[in-house]
Write a protein that holds these residues in place. Sequence first.
Motif, PDB file in Angstrom:
ATOM      1  N   ALA A 197       0.817  -1.217   0.000  1.00 36.10           N
ATOM      2  CA  ALA A 197       0.000   0.000   0.000  1.00 36.10           C
ATOM      3  C   ALA A 197       0.853   1.269   0.000  1.00 36.10           C
ATOM      4  O   ALA A 197       0.415   2.313  -0.490  1.00 36.10           O
ATOM      5  CB  ALA A 197      -0.948  -0.005   1.197  1.00 36.10           C
ATOM      6  N   GLY A 198       2.070   1.190   0.551  1.00 37.36           N
ATOM      7  CA  GLY A 198       2.933   2.370   0.604  1.00 37.36           C
ATOM      8  C   GLY A 198       3.948   2.451  -0.523  1.00 37.36           C
ATOM      9  O   GLY A 198       4.894   3.246  -0.448  1.00 37.36           O
ATOM     10  N   SER A 199       3.773   1.666  -1.567  1.00 38.91           N
ATOM     11  CA  SER A 199       4.799   1.577  -2.618  1.00 38.91           C
ATOM     12  C   SER A 199       5.079   2.913  -3.301  1.00 38.91           C
ATOM     13  O   SER A 199       6.210   3.175  -3.720  1.00 38.91           O
ATOM     14  CB  SER A 199       4.393   0.534  -3.661  1.00 38.91           C
ATOM     15  N   ALA A 200       4.074   3.777  -3.403  1.00 38.30           N
ATOM     16  CA  ALA A 200       4.265   5.060  -4.082  1.00 38.30           C
ATOM     17  C   ALA A 200       5.210   5.987  -3.327  1.00 38.30           C
ATOM     18  O   ALA A 200       5.715   6.966  -3.897  1.00 38.30           O
ATOM     19  CB  ALA A 200       2.916   5.755  -4.286  1.00 38.30           C
ATOM     20  N   THR A 201       5.490   5.681  -2.064  1.00 32.84           N
ATOM     21  CA  THR A 201       6.389   6.532  -1.272  1.00 32.84           C
ATOM     22  C   THR A 201       7.849   6.157  -1.445  1.00 32.84           C
ATOM     23  O   THR A 201       8.730   6.830  -0.911  1.00 32.84           O
ATOM     24  CB  THR A 201       6.043   6.444   0.229  1.00 32.84           C
ATOM     25  N   ILE A 202       8.140   5.068  -2.168  1.00 34.59           N
ATOM     26  CA  ILE A 202       9.516   4.550  -2.271  1.00 34.59           C
ATOM     27  C   ILE A 202      10.181   5.034  -3.549  1.00 34.59           C
ATOM     28  O   ILE A 202       9.570   5.067  -4.616  1.00 34.59           O
ATOM     29  CB  ILE A 202       9.511   3.016  -2.222  1.00 34.59           C
ATOM     30  N   ASP A 203      11.448   5.400  -3.430  1.00 40.92           N
ATOM     31  CA  ASP A 203      12.282   5.727  -4.580  1.00 40.92           C
ATOM     32  C   ASP A 203      12.953   4.443  -5.050  1.00 40.92           C
ATOM     33  O   ASP A 203      13.877   3.949  -4.384  1.00 40.92           O
ATOM     34  CB  ASP A 203      13.327   6.768  -4.189  1.00 40.92           C
ATOM     35  N   PRO A 204      12.544   3.852  -6.168  1.00 45.54           N
ATOM     36  CA  PRO A 204      13.089   2.560  -6.591  1.00 45.54           C
ATOM     37  C   PRO A 204      14.542   2.614  -7.026  1.00 45.54           C
ATOM     38  O   PRO A 204      15.161   1.579  -7.222  1.00 45.54           O
ATOM     39  CB  PRO A 204      12.179   2.158  -7.761  1.00 45.54           C
ATOM     40  N   SER A 205      15.088   3.815  -7.143  1.00 48.04           N
ATOM     41  CA  SER A 205      16.513   3.935  -7.498  1.00 48.04           C
ATOM     42  C   SER A 205      17.419   3.897  -6.270  1.00 48.04           C
ATOM     43  O   SER A 205      18.640   3.905  -6.404  1.00 48.04           O
ATOM     44  CB  SER A 205      16.755   5.238  -8.269  1.00 48.04           C
ATOM     45  N   ARG A 206      16.813   3.855  -5.066  1.00 49.16           N
ATOM     46  CA  ARG A 206      17.604   3.857  -3.828  1.00 49.16           C
ATOM     47  C   ARG A 206      17.219   2.651  -2.971  1.00 49.16           C
ATOM     48  O   ARG A 206      16.466   2.756  -2.012  1.00 49.16           O
ATOM     49  CB  ARG A 206      17.399   5.162  -3.059  1.00 49.16           C
ATOM     50  N   ILE A 207      17.743   1.490  -3.357  1.00 50.72           N
ATOM     51  CA  ILE A 207      17.466   0.245  -2.632  1.00 50.72           C
ATOM     52  C   ILE A 207      18.776  -0.316  -2.103  1.00 50.72           C
ATOM     53  O   ILE A 207      19.766  -0.441  -2.839  1.00 50.72           O
ATOM     54  CB  ILE A 207      16.776  -0.782  -3.541  1.00 50.72           C
ATOM     55  N   GLY A 208      18.789  -0.672  -0.819  1.00 49.74           N
ATOM     56  CA  GLY A 208      19.955  -1.293  -0.196  1.00 49.74           C
ATOM     57  C   GLY A 208      19.572  -2.634   0.398  1.00 49.74           C
ATOM     58  O   GLY A 208      18.397  -3.001   0.467  1.00 49.74           O
ATOM     59  N   MET A 209      20.582  -3.383   0.839  1.00 46.26           N
ATOM     60  CA  MET A 209      20.331  -4.696   1.439  1.00 46.26           C
ATOM     61  C   MET A 209      21.262  -4.906   2.620  1.00 46.26           C
ATOM     62  O   MET A 209      22.416  -4.465   2.606  1.00 46.26           O
ATOM     63  CB  MET A 209      20.533  -5.806   0.407  1.00 46.26           C
ATOM     64  N   PHE A 210      20.738  -5.577   3.624  1.00 51.77           N
ATOM     65  CA  PHE A 210      21.485  -5.926   4.836  1.00 51.77           C
ATOM     66  C   PHE A 210      21.358  -7.428   5.061  1.00 51.77           C
ATOM     67  O   PHE A 210      20.247  -7.979   4.972  1.00 51.77           O
ATOM     68  CB  PHE A 210      20.902  -5.170   6.030  1.00 51.77           C
ATOM     69  N   GLY A 211      22.464  -8.110   5.352  1.00 47.55           N
ATOM     70  CA  GLY A 211      22.400  -9.537   5.617  1.00 47.55           C
ATOM     71  C   GLY A 211      23.410  -9.979   6.645  1.00 47.55           C
ATOM     72  O   GLY A 211      24.541  -9.491   6.686  1.00 47.55           O
TER      73      GLY A 211
END
Length: 336
Positions: free
Chosen positions: A148-162
């Motif tokens: 539902a909140g997808s429109a608030t995300i900048d898809p060019s700024r994705i990180g990952m933590f593991g």
Amino acid sequence: MKNTKPGTFAAFGVLAVLFATLVPSGAHAAGFQRAQAADPDGKALAIGIWYPSQATPRRTSFGATTMSVAVDSPIDGRALPLIVISHGTGGSLLDHYDTAIALADAGYVVAAVTHRGDNHADRSRSVFIMDRPRQISRVIDHVLSNWAGSATIDPSRIGMFGFSAGGFTTLASIGGRADFSRIGPMCSEYPGDFVCQLLAKAGPDGLVAPDSSLVHDARIKAAVVAAPALGFTFAPDGLKDVRIPVQLWRAEEDALLPHPRYAEPVRQALGISDYHVVSQAGHFDFLPPCSDTLATIAPMICTSNAGFDRAAFHLSFNTSVVDFFSRSLGRHRAGD
């Protein structure tokens, strides 16, 4: 290399279904929702999503875990960066809730998955480690398209933590190609290592993938890797296609993933300068401080070396993770 002394950084977790509350402070409250991400390869994946919110957080229990979050509250902000989290063997989506809250508090959306077949309730596919990166991609798909909140995300700024097996998952997801033929010789020499004991019980077939490049998700632009499992499978050139910033952590006294076979090959292959060795820490010091209940049930993962302060480690560790993503992905632009 940064050698970090006890009391400088903080721990985060696995088996968080049993952990006590850890509450960071900051510019935002952390909203929280549970969701499910569709996966064409199997049943839906259980995920948790933390995000910045102006709502008042409340202490809320999720099983035996209590977090100070604003459940199902409105999200605050636009063009927000997204961080996805991969837990270690036998964990859950709540394993790194303290780091997730710190990131949400700083203006990030955070999505953590309970890996199907390798979690606290079901370890039937723990050796099928190449399942994991594909599950991470399904989580990203869901949060960008169906949440539902997808429109608030900048898809060019994705990180990952593991962490641990999640560290391997992260390296595979950002373009690493593991050479699983290295496992046999290494386990012949070091049969006591955790991965060797795991494979001795279950067999190695699940680790093999026809083409590990198929799991690379180019949407991920920065990564934090803590105590990576199977790090030696990436040597010497299995990480040559990684072109994004990586922050790497290891525990100085890690008995499960002993130096120099795990984090060190990753450091050498990537030439990482943002590298932290946590003095006196063991593998499980990357877990949050344990509740009394967990310390009774699982003392092995709750016991630290004398003089090591998990709580202090936790506070500074989370700060370092937030700062790394802020440098690598760009700080959240409040009010965007």
